[in-house]
Motif scaffolding. Structure first.
Motif, PDB file in Angstrom:
ATOM      1  N   UNK A  60       0.830  -1.196   0.000  1.00  0.00           N
ATOM      2  CA  UNK A  60       0.000   0.000   0.000  1.00  0.00           C
ATOM      3  C   UNK A  60       0.870   1.253   0.000  1.00  0.00           C
ATOM      4  N   UNK A  61       0.375   2.285  -0.687  1.00  0.00           N
ATOM      5  CA  UNK A  61       1.013   3.591  -0.649  1.00  0.00           C
ATOM      6  C   UNK A  61      -0.065   4.639  -0.386  1.00  0.00           C
ATOM      7  N   UNK A  62       0.198   5.521   0.571  1.00  0.00           N
ATOM      8  CA  UNK A  62      -0.740   6.588   0.904  1.00  0.00           C
ATOM      9  C   UNK A  62      -0.048   7.942   0.759  1.00  0.00           C
ATOM     10  N   UNK A  63      -0.676   8.835   0.013  1.00  0.00           N
ATOM     11  CA  UNK A  63      -0.209  10.215  -0.080  1.00  0.00           C
ATOM     12  C   UNK A  63      -1.289  11.095   0.532  1.00  0.00           C
ATOM     13  N   UNK A  64      -0.971  11.699   1.655  1.00  0.00           N
ATOM     14  CA  UNK A  64      -1.938  12.525   2.374  1.00  0.00           C
ATOM     15  C   UNK A  64      -1.685  14.002   2.081  1.00  0.00           C
ATOM     16  N   UNK A  65      -2.760  14.739   1.830  1.00  0.00           N
ATOM     17  CA  UNK A  65      -2.652  16.171   1.618  1.00  0.00           C
ATOM     18  C   UNK A  65      -2.446  16.869   2.960  1.00  0.00           C
ATOM     19  N   UNK A  66      -1.575  17.833   2.956  1.00  0.00           N
ATOM     20  CA  UNK A  66      -1.313  18.591   4.170  1.00  0.00           C
ATOM     21  C   UNK A  66      -2.560  19.369   4.603  1.00  0.00           C
ATOM     22  N   UNK A  67      -2.857  19.330   5.895  1.00  0.00           N
ATOM     23  CA  UNK A  67      -3.989  20.066   6.454  1.00  0.00           C
ATOM     24  C   UNK A  67      -5.313  19.684   5.794  1.00  0.00           C
ATOM     25  N   UNK A  68      -5.478  18.411   5.506  1.00  0.00           N
ATOM     26  CA  UNK A  68      -6.719  17.896   4.921  1.00  0.00           C
ATOM     27  C   UNK A  68      -7.694  17.598   6.059  1.00  0.00           C
ATOM     28  N   UNK A  69      -8.822  18.301   6.089  1.00  0.00           N
ATOM     29  CA  UNK A  69      -9.767  18.120   7.180  1.00  0.00           C
ATOM     30  C   UNK A  69     -10.411  16.740   7.163  1.00  0.00           C
ATOM     31  N   UNK A  70     -10.407  16.077   6.009  1.00  0.00           N
ATOM     32  CA  UNK A  70     -11.007  14.754   5.928  1.00  0.00           C
ATOM     33  C   UNK A  70     -10.025  13.643   6.291  1.00  0.00           C
TER      34      UNK A  70
ATOM     35  N   UNK B  37      -1.828  -0.271  10.370  1.00  0.00           N
ATOM     36  CA  UNK B  37      -1.005  -0.939   9.366  1.00  0.00           C
ATOM     37  C   UNK B  37       0.194  -1.627  10.005  1.00  0.00           C
ATOM     38  N   UNK B  38       0.831  -0.953  10.949  1.00  0.00           N
ATOM     39  CA  UNK B  38       1.972  -1.539  11.650  1.00  0.00           C
ATOM     40  C   UNK B  38       1.552  -2.784  12.427  1.00  0.00           C
ATOM     41  N   UNK B  39       0.432  -2.680  13.123  1.00  0.00           N
ATOM     42  CA  UNK B  39      -0.040  -3.813  13.927  1.00  0.00           C
ATOM     43  C   UNK B  39      -0.370  -5.022  13.056  1.00  0.00           C
ATOM     44  N   UNK B  40      -0.848  -4.757  11.818  1.00  0.00           N
ATOM     45  CA  UNK B  40      -1.211  -5.847  10.917  1.00  0.00           C
ATOM     46  C   UNK B  40      -0.027  -6.370  10.114  1.00  0.00           C
ATOM     47  N   UNK B  41       1.107  -5.685  10.196  1.00  0.00           N
ATOM     48  CA  UNK B  41       2.281  -6.131   9.455  1.00  0.00           C
ATOM     49  C   UNK B  41       2.180  -5.904   7.952  1.00  0.00           C
ATOM     50  N   UNK B  42       1.432  -4.887   7.552  1.00  0.00           N
ATOM     51  CA  UNK B  42       1.246  -4.600   6.129  1.00  0.00           C
ATOM     52  C   UNK B  42       2.460  -3.851   5.577  1.00  0.00           C
ATOM     53  N   UNK B  43       2.862  -4.199   4.357  1.00  0.00           N
ATOM     54  CA  UNK B  43       3.904  -3.432   3.670  1.00  0.00           C
ATOM     55  C   UNK B  43       3.278  -2.141   3.145  1.00  0.00           C
ATOM     56  N   UNK B  44       3.802  -1.002   3.592  1.00  0.00           N
ATOM     57  CA  UNK B  44       3.181   0.243   3.167  1.00  0.00           C
ATOM     58  C   UNK B  44       4.169   1.398   3.277  1.00  0.00           C
ATOM     59  N   UNK B  45       3.787   2.477   2.620  1.00  0.00           N
ATOM     60  CA  UNK B  45       4.466   3.756   2.781  1.00  0.00           C
ATOM     61  C   UNK B  45       3.381   4.820   2.911  1.00  0.00           C
ATOM     62  N   UNK B  46       3.515   5.663   3.900  1.00  0.00           N
ATOM     63  CA  UNK B  46       2.543   6.722   4.146  1.00  0.00           C
ATOM     64  C   UNK B  46       3.293   8.041   4.190  1.00  0.00           C
ATOM     65  N   UNK B  47       2.945   8.953   3.279  1.00  0.00           N
ATOM     66  CA  UNK B  47       3.680  10.204   3.162  1.00  0.00           C
ATOM     67  C   UNK B  47       2.743  11.398   3.219  1.00  0.00           C
ATOM     68  N   UNK B  48       3.217  12.457   3.852  1.00  0.00           N
ATOM     69  CA  UNK B  48       2.476  13.704   3.925  1.00  0.00           C
ATOM     70  C   UNK B  48       3.031  14.665   2.877  1.00  0.00           C
TER      71      UNK B  48
END
Length: 262
Positions: free
Chosen positions: A179-189, A202-213
């Motif tokens: 999984x890859x997540x790109x989060x918008x800065x100051x996104x109210x949602x 994600x960490x608890x489930x052991x999923x391979x991922x990258x999450x970036x702001x």
């Protein structure tokens, strides 16, 4: 150059209109599902699908609101200001609410069956990318069908973490792909606190991922036909998406070759 056509995808007892972008040549090509944002099928999404197809993929962009009737083209002029975008979004919130966990699972299975039935699509799992509500839909899709979707990229998605019993972040334990997540800065949602909750799950489930702001980027930053477009963030998104697709399909090809050699 990739070309785009409009197709009808059988879904349940009806059908969903969709864009289908494919490269030149006979293939078979690995497939990518592109989950739309709330503004629906329109030229911008066709352009994005073609950019992905130019890298050697068959890309399907289904109308996720097909139960409400044929896809309605959005007038890009209505998206030119934050105020108009907000008003347009309010009109489709009822449709967004209809994309339940069960609906997403059933529709995605139909989309994947359509792709699997094409001669120009390579066998095996597909990858998916989604934008805004489509990013949330993409996560629900891989949670429901982890054996059929090898990777998901989610861009400026909202409501990945909610108080609902079926909040998307609670289902990540079924995910076996990347999984890859790109989060918008100051996104109210999708607040900083919600991002932290998602990452903890994600960490608890052991999923391979990258999450970036994406600092400084607004919600909807990939959409060049709206006032939210941020060119720098959008180009960063393309680099991240293509890197994920390259990893995913390279690994799948290696697995197939290992199976043959074995």
């Amino acid at each position: 150059m990739a070309r785009t056509t409009t197709v009808q995808v059988p879904v349940g007892d009806g059908s969903a209109e969709a864009y289908l972008a494919r490269p030149d040549g006979d293939g078979p090509f690995p497939a990518v599902l592109l989950f739309m944002d709330a503004f629906g099928l329109r030229p911008r999404l066709a352009e994005m699908a073609e950019r992905i197809a130019d890298r050697g993929h068959v890309v399907l962009v289904p109308n996720l609101f097909h139960r409400a009737g044929p896809a309605i083209m959005v007038d890009a002029a209505l998206l030119d200001t934050p105020e108009e975008r907000a008003r347009s979004y309010e009109k489709v919130m009822r449709l967004v609410a209809g994309l339940t966990t069960q609906v997403v699972a059933a529709d995605t299975a139909a989309f994947l069956d359509f792709l699997a039935g094409r001669d120009d699509v390579a066998p095996g799992p597909v990858a998916a990318t989604g934008y805004c509500m489509g990013g949330t839909t993409a996560l629900r899709a891989i949670e429901a069908l982890p054996d059929r979707i090898a990777a998901v990229a989610s861009f400026h998605a909202g409501r990945l973490v909610t108080d609902a019993a079926d909040s998307p972040h609670l289902g990540v334990g079924s995910v076996t792909g990347e999984l890859y997540f790109a989060h918008a800065d100051q996104d109210k949602s999708m607040t900083v606190e919600q991002i932290a909750t998602l990452e903890a799950a994600l960490d608890a489930a052991g999923v391979r991922y990258r999450s970036e702001l994406y600092v400084g980027a607004p919600h909807g930053f990939t959409m060049a036909d709206t006032a939210a477009y941020d060119e720098r963030a959008a180009e960063r998104h393309w680099a991240a998406l293509f890197a994920l697709l390259d990893r995913t399909f390279r690994q799948h090809a290696a697995s197939l070759e290992a199976g043959v050699d074995g």
